[in-house]
Design a protein around this motif. Structure first.
Motif, PDB file in Angstrom:
ATOM      1  N   SER A  13      68.603  32.059  17.768  1.00 32.10           N
ATOM      2  CA  SER A  13      67.173  32.349  17.781  1.00 32.10           C
ATOM      3  C   SER A  13      66.393  31.238  18.489  1.00 32.10           C
ATOM      4  N   ALA A  14      66.717  29.984  18.178  1.00 29.45           N
ATOM      5  CA  ALA A  14      65.995  28.851  18.769  1.00 29.45           C
ATOM      6  C   ALA A  14      66.238  28.768  20.277  1.00 29.45           C
ATOM      7  N   ASP A  60      67.073  31.269  22.338  1.00 28.37           N
ATOM      8  CA  ASP A  60      66.392  32.396  22.968  1.00 28.37           C
ATOM      9  C   ASP A  60      64.885  32.136  23.046  1.00 28.37           C
ATOM     10  N   GLU A  61      64.315  31.644  21.971  1.00 29.59           N
ATOM     11  CA  GLU A  61      62.878  31.345  21.937  1.00 29.59           C
ATOM     12  C   GLU A  61      62.523  30.243  22.939  1.00 29.59           C
ATOM     13  N   THR A  62      63.327  29.199  23.001  1.00 26.68           N
ATOM     14  CA  THR A  62      63.074  28.087  23.928  1.00 26.68           C
ATOM     15  C   THR A  62      63.144  28.558  25.374  1.00 26.68           C
ATOM     16  N   GLY A  86      62.762  31.640  26.470  1.00 21.94           N
ATOM     17  CA  GLY A  86      61.633  32.539  26.697  1.00 21.94           C
ATOM     18  C   GLY A  86      60.357  31.780  26.985  1.00 21.94           C
ATOM     19  N   ARG A  87      60.099  30.752  26.198  1.00 22.56           N
ATOM     20  CA  ARG A  87      58.888  29.945  26.389  1.00 22.56           C
ATOM     21  C   ARG A  87      58.915  29.249  27.758  1.00 22.56           C
TER      22      ARG A  87
END
Length: 150
Positions: A138-139, A141-143, A145-146
């Motif tokens: 999750s981290a 993918d989020e990183t 994406g950002r």
């Protein structure tokens, strides 16, 4: 500037998760280690084997880390070097290292080293768990994406 993931790979338990997210997001990955590690054959994936000297993998990664990089490492001192270069840094547990948290992490590392040097039996980190793997996915993918949105 294209994103790139650098992995301090010798003891990294989440390499398969990195490949999965990186290939879905079409981000290049370089696995850096002191000994050969098998990686899937794919044009976005590369492997670098450095010498066996102290901190050679860390030095290789730190020299290349920049604002378009995500570095995956559990090494606090390498995390600090990469943060100073502008990279995003994640531990294999999914915990991000940040400019606000790295000073405390370095201090705790020094205290623990002093305790061990004094003969105190303090134990190590908790075993790597399934929840750590999920949090890392999750981290990362989020990183990514950002960073891809900016």
């Amino acid at each position: 500037m294209p994103l790139h993931i650098y992995v301090d790979a010798d003891a990294c338990p989440v390499k398969d998760e990195i490949y999965k997210v990186a290939l879905r997001r079409e981000v290049a990955v370089t696995i850096v280690s002191n000994s050969p590690i098998r990686i899937p054959i794919h044009p976005l994936l590369a492997r670098i084997v450095v010498g066996a000297g102290f901190d050679e993998a860390d030095d290789w990664i730190a020299e290349r880390a920049d604002v378009a990089s995500v570095v995956v490492t559990g090494d606090i001192l390498l995390a600090d070097r990469c943060l100073k270069a502008g990279a995003a840094v994640l531990a294999p547990t999914g915990k991000p290292f940040t400019a606000a948290s790295i000073g405390n992490a370095i201090a705790v590392r020094a205290i623990m080293a002093d305790l061990r040097a004094g003969g105190d039996a303090i134990g190590g980190p908790p075993p790597f768990a399934k929840t750590d793997r999920s949090r890392f996915l999750s981290a990362l993918d989020e990183t990514l994406g950002r960073l891809l949105r900016r």
